[in-house]
Design an enzyme around this catalytic site. Sequence first.
Site, mmCIF file in Angstrom:
data_model
loop_
_atom_site.group_PDB
_atom_site.id
_atom_site.type_symbol
_atom_site.label_atom_id
_atom_site.label_comp_id
_atom_site.label_asym_id
_atom_site.label_seq_id
_atom_site.Cartn_x
_atom_site.Cartn_y
_atom_site.Cartn_z
ATOM 1 N N HIS A 98 55.994 38.131 46.865
ATOM 2 C CA HIS A 98 55.666 39.354 47.603
ATOM 3 C C HIS A 98 56.026 39.291 49.086
ATOM 4 O O HIS A 98 55.207 39.614 49.950
ATOM 5 C CB HIS A 98 54.183 39.699 47.424
ATOM 6 N N ASP A 151 57.867 43.500 48.602
ATOM 7 C CA ASP A 151 56.727 44.393 48.815
ATOM 8 C C ASP A 151 55.493 43.647 49.328
ATOM 9 O O ASP A 151 55.209 42.519 48.960
ATOM 10 C CB ASP A 151 56.349 45.169 47.541
ATOM 11 N N HIS A 174 57.725 44.869 40.492
ATOM 12 C CA HIS A 174 58.109 45.384 41.808
ATOM 13 C C HIS A 174 59.618 45.406 42.008
ATOM 14 O O HIS A 174 60.086 46.001 42.991
ATOM 15 C CB HIS A 174 57.439 44.564 42.914
ATOM 16 N N HIS A 200 56.997 37.980 33.511
ATOM 17 C CA HIS A 200 56.210 38.400 34.671
ATOM 18 C C HIS A 200 54.825 38.882 34.268
ATOM 19 O O HIS A 200 53.817 38.442 34.823
ATOM 20 C CB HIS A 200 56.917 39.511 35.442
ATOM 21 N N ARG A 202 46.302 50.004 35.149
ATOM 22 C CA ARG A 202 47.379 50.128 36.136
ATOM 23 C C ARG A 202 48.204 51.399 35.918
ATOM 24 O O ARG A 202 48.915 51.845 36.817
ATOM 25 C CB ARG A 202 48.324 48.933 36.050
ATOM 26 N N HIS A 247 51.857 38.113 37.973
ATOM 27 C CA HIS A 247 51.456 39.524 37.977
ATOM 28 C C HIS A 247 50.025 39.790 38.449
ATOM 29 O O HIS A 247 49.725 40.893 38.906
ATOM 30 C CB HIS A 247 51.653 40.101 36.574
#
Length: 349
Positions: free
Chosen positions: A95, A124, A154, A203, A252, A279
């Site tokens: 990230h 991100d 992402h 992931h 989600r 994740h």
Amino acid sequence: MLLIMFVEARGIFSSQCANETVMSVRIPTLDEIEALLDADDWQEKVGAWMGKMDKCEALSEGDMMDLCDRVKDVLIEENTIVELPAPITVVGDIHGQFYDLLHMFKESGDPRSMSYVFLGDYVDRGYYSLQTLTYLFLLKVQYPDHISLVRGNHEARSVSQVYGFYDECIKQYGDGNIWRNCCEVFDLLPLGAIVDDRVLCVHGGLSPDVDTLDDMRAIYRLNDVQKTGAMCDILWSDPEEDMLRDWVANPRGCGWLFGSRPTKQFNLSNNISFIARAHQLVMDGYAYMFDNELITIWSAPNYCYKCANSAAVLHIGTDGSEEVQIYDACPKNERTVPDWKKIESQYFL
């Protein structure tokens, strides 16, 4: 000089003729000369780009375009599920925490001499998505056989446009061209990896539409991530303990919550020892579930610079051994914060 280099690289041959040794040298073709020049030029570029990474500097727009094209050439040759040998180290979400990525390599081992498989979510929320992605791309093109990059949720247009990467590209380059080119690279990333035919690395998790590894291999990946379907599920799904049903819609908004029974059934049917996935933030950096048939690995310490969590990587040995290595965030005196992000992150959820 170029001809001498070519002879040294390609070798020479001799033959006996009238009691004299005749030395024969093949003259390189124009294409071969151009290839040698391109290789030398490329290595020089990579060295200069790595120098920029040492200073946490983004590449120029032209150089980043060139790097993306090189990565595409490598990734297009890979399968949807890549097969990897042990020993190898499994890395979870990064990230955009560039300095923590470098710190991880210091703790875990030099990527030039060790094999790594990264489970996605490179961009991100962190301060340096561009540098993080650039560094991993450079490692991939230099060491394609022992650096593997798997796609995360992402690595998609709909997500990276909202949670920071797109804005970072706009601030750095003034337009969205680099973001769009990186998204084209994302479309080529494999969806998972198999280590020694016994450890599945993805992931997110499993899908009710995928019963076998062959089902997973058959997924058409050269596309953006959709909101439904097997590819979406693999990138978005989460394991959940104590579920009454095998599959429940994921809060989600994409993928599924899946329980112990489908996990164990998938592992048994495909002769898998366990699933390694990322994740989800776990405060200790890792968490085993379902009688150790699944492990979550999280590799972004002090996530979003506020969560105070540890991070971890998973070392898989040739003898089948598993070792979790836990590490903390890079010391503050070894990192910098960009001026335009010296405010509380708006991308934290």
